[in-house]
Motif scaffolding. Structure first.
Motif, mmCIF file in Angstrom:
data_model
loop_
_atom_site.group_PDB
_atom_site.id
_atom_site.type_symbol
_atom_site.label_atom_id
_atom_site.label_comp_id
_atom_site.label_asym_id
_atom_site.label_seq_id
_atom_site.Cartn_x
_atom_site.Cartn_y
_atom_site.Cartn_z
ATOM 1 N N ALA A 87 -0.050 -1.654 -4.722
ATOM 2 C CA ALA A 87 -1.150 -2.630 -4.696
ATOM 3 C C ALA A 87 -0.859 -3.736 -3.683
ATOM 4 C CB ALA A 87 -1.349 -3.225 -6.089
ATOM 5 N N MET A 88 0.401 -4.154 -3.577
ATOM 6 C CA MET A 88 0.754 -5.190 -2.599
ATOM 7 C C MET A 88 0.544 -4.689 -1.177
ATOM 8 S SD MET A 88 4.090 -7.049 -4.246
ATOM 9 C CE MET A 88 4.342 -8.010 -2.775
ATOM 10 N N ILE A 89 0.955 -3.465 -0.913
ATOM 11 C CA ILE A 89 0.773 -2.887 0.413
ATOM 12 C C ILE A 89 -0.714 -2.701 0.698
ATOM 13 C CG2 ILE A 89 1.201 -0.837 1.825
ATOM 14 C CD1 ILE A 89 3.901 -0.591 0.309
ATOM 15 N N ALA A 90 -1.462 -2.225 -0.287
ATOM 16 C CA ALA A 90 -2.900 -2.020 -0.112
ATOM 17 C C ALA A 90 -3.618 -3.343 0.138
ATOM 18 C CB ALA A 90 -3.481 -1.316 -1.334
ATOM 19 N N ALA A 91 -3.256 -4.395 -0.580
ATOM 20 C CA ALA A 91 -3.878 -5.704 -0.369
ATOM 21 C C ALA A 91 -3.586 -6.206 1.047
ATOM 22 C CB ALA A 91 -3.374 -6.709 -1.400
ATOM 23 N N PHE A 92 -2.368 -5.963 1.518
ATOM 24 C CA PHE A 92 -2.012 -6.355 2.884
ATOM 25 C C PHE A 92 -2.831 -5.579 3.916
ATOM 26 C CE2 PHE A 92 0.574 -5.761 6.722
ATOM 27 C CZ PHE A 92 0.714 -7.077 7.114
ATOM 28 N N VAL A 118 -9.034 -3.868 -10.488
ATOM 29 C CA VAL A 118 -10.128 -2.992 -10.054
ATOM 30 C C VAL A 118 -9.862 -1.571 -10.519
ATOM 31 C CG1 VAL A 118 -11.254 -1.955 -8.043
ATOM 32 C CG2 VAL A 118 -10.808 -4.407 -8.089
ATOM 33 N N ALA A 119 -8.626 -1.106 -10.345
ATOM 34 C CA ALA A 119 -8.274 0.252 -10.777
ATOM 35 C C ALA A 119 -8.385 0.398 -12.288
ATOM 36 C CB ALA A 119 -6.858 0.597 -10.307
ATOM 37 N N LEU A 155 -0.096 -11.990 -3.742
ATOM 38 C CA LEU A 155 0.270 -11.448 -5.047
ATOM 39 C C LEU A 155 -0.935 -11.368 -5.976
ATOM 40 C CD1 LEU A 155 3.668 -13.294 -5.585
ATOM 41 C CD2 LEU A 155 3.344 -10.855 -5.126
ATOM 42 N N LEU A 156 -1.790 -12.388 -5.936
ATOM 43 C CA LEU A 156 -2.987 -12.374 -6.778
ATOM 44 C C LEU A 156 -3.976 -11.294 -6.340
ATOM 45 C CD1 LEU A 156 -3.578 -16.195 -7.327
ATOM 46 C CD2 LEU A 156 -2.789 -14.512 -9.002
ATOM 47 N N LEU A 157 -4.117 -11.081 -5.031
ATOM 48 C CA LEU A 157 -5.013 -10.021 -4.559
ATOM 49 C C LEU A 157 -4.461 -8.642 -4.899
ATOM 50 C CD1 LEU A 157 -6.214 -11.473 -1.150
ATOM 51 C CD2 LEU A 157 -7.552 -11.156 -3.236
ATOM 52 N N ALA A 158 -3.147 -8.490 -4.900
ATOM 53 C CA ALA A 158 -2.550 -7.227 -5.338
ATOM 54 C C ALA A 158 -2.841 -6.998 -6.823
ATOM 55 C CB ALA A 158 -1.048 -7.224 -5.070
ATOM 56 N N ALA A 159 -2.715 -8.054 -7.614
ATOM 57 C CA ALA A 159 -3.059 -7.949 -9.037
ATOM 58 C C ALA A 159 -4.546 -7.647 -9.204
ATOM 59 C CB ALA A 159 -2.680 -9.234 -9.759
ATOM 60 N N GLY A 203 -15.788 -0.429 -5.925
ATOM 61 C CA GLY A 203 -14.453 -1.034 -5.912
ATOM 62 C C GLY A 203 -14.380 -2.244 -5.004
ATOM 63 N N SER A 204 -15.009 -2.160 -3.827
ATOM 64 C CA SER A 204 -14.972 -3.297 -2.904
ATOM 65 C C SER A 204 -15.793 -4.466 -3.443
ATOM 66 C CB SER A 204 -15.464 -2.894 -1.520
ATOM 67 O OG SER A 204 -16.851 -2.618 -1.517
ATOM 68 N N LEU A 205 -16.879 -4.181 -4.155
ATOM 69 C CA LEU A 205 -17.660 -5.264 -4.770
ATOM 70 C C LEU A 205 -16.850 -5.989 -5.840
ATOM 71 C CD1 LEU A 205 -21.192 -3.635 -5.108
ATOM 72 C CD2 LEU A 205 -20.551 -5.550 -3.649
ATOM 73 N N ILE A 206 -16.193 -5.230 -6.700
ATOM 74 C CA ILE A 206 -15.370 -5.836 -7.749
ATOM 75 C C ILE A 206 -14.222 -6.622 -7.126
ATOM 76 C CG2 ILE A 206 -13.874 -5.370 -9.728
ATOM 77 C CD1 ILE A 206 -15.591 -2.832 -10.236
ATOM 78 N N TYR A 207 -13.564 -6.020 -6.128
ATOM 79 C CA TYR A 207 -12.444 -6.670 -5.445
ATOM 80 C C TYR A 207 -12.900 -7.960 -4.753
ATOM 81 C CZ TYR A 207 -8.346 -7.110 -2.382
ATOM 82 O OH TYR A 207 -7.233 -7.565 -1.714
ATOM 83 N N SER A 208 -14.068 -7.941 -4.141
ATOM 84 C CA SER A 208 -14.590 -9.135 -3.475
ATOM 85 C C SER A 208 -14.902 -10.241 -4.477
ATOM 86 C CB SER A 208 -15.845 -8.803 -2.680
ATOM 87 O OG SER A 208 -15.547 -7.933 -1.628
ATOM 88 N N LEU A 209 -15.492 -9.878 -5.604
ATOM 89 C CA LEU A 209 -15.793 -10.888 -6.635
ATOM 90 C C LEU A 209 -14.523 -11.524 -7.183
ATOM 91 C CD1 LEU A 209 -18.679 -9.125 -8.586
ATOM 92 C CD2 LEU A 209 -18.847 -11.128 -7.109
#
Length: 120
Positions: free
Chosen positions: A32-37, A17-18, A8-12, A95-101
């Motif tokens: 976002a939940m499906i994308a995080a999965f 990021v968006a 749930l936190l990664l989906a948030a 986007g992947s850099l922000i998501y990774s951080l």
């Protein structure tokens, strides 16, 4: 429980990021939940194979090519899903850099939240 909270936190985090970067778009929290999965599945299954196959390039670039692999995983998830869009490779990289951080912050917070105090 820990896995569900992290998901749930990664989906948030994807929604954040968006919000922060206009090159990434997500239509809803469900997307976002499906994308995080899907990103998690790609990182679990495909990323180790890509890292192994590109090991000479990764060594030559002193590990910087791993950013490209992360961007490819982020971009591939956007290509597979509706409701999650990335506008090109540069947007996938940023986007992947922000998501990774954000993911690292989530992991540290989860570790502190769910760590058990020692008995000694």
């Amino acid at each position: 429980m820990k896995i569900l909270v992290r998901w749930l936190l990664l989906a948030a985090a994807l929604l954040l990021v968006a919000y922060l970067y206009p090159g990434v778009a997500i239509t809803s929290f469900g997307s976002a939940m499906i994308a995080a999965f899907v990103i998690g599945v790609f990182n679990t299954l495909l990323r180790p194979i890509l890292v192994l196959l590109t090991l000479p390039v990764t060594l030559l670039t002193l590990g910087l090519f791993l950013f490209v692999i992360n961007a490819l995983m982020f971009w591939a998830a956007a290509q597979v899903l509706d409701g999650f869009a990335v506008n090109g490779f540069v947007a996938a990289l940023i986007g992947s850099l922000i998501y990774s951080l954000i993911g690292m912050v989530i992991d540290v917070a989860m570790e502190r939240l769910f760590s058990r105090p020692s008995a000694a």
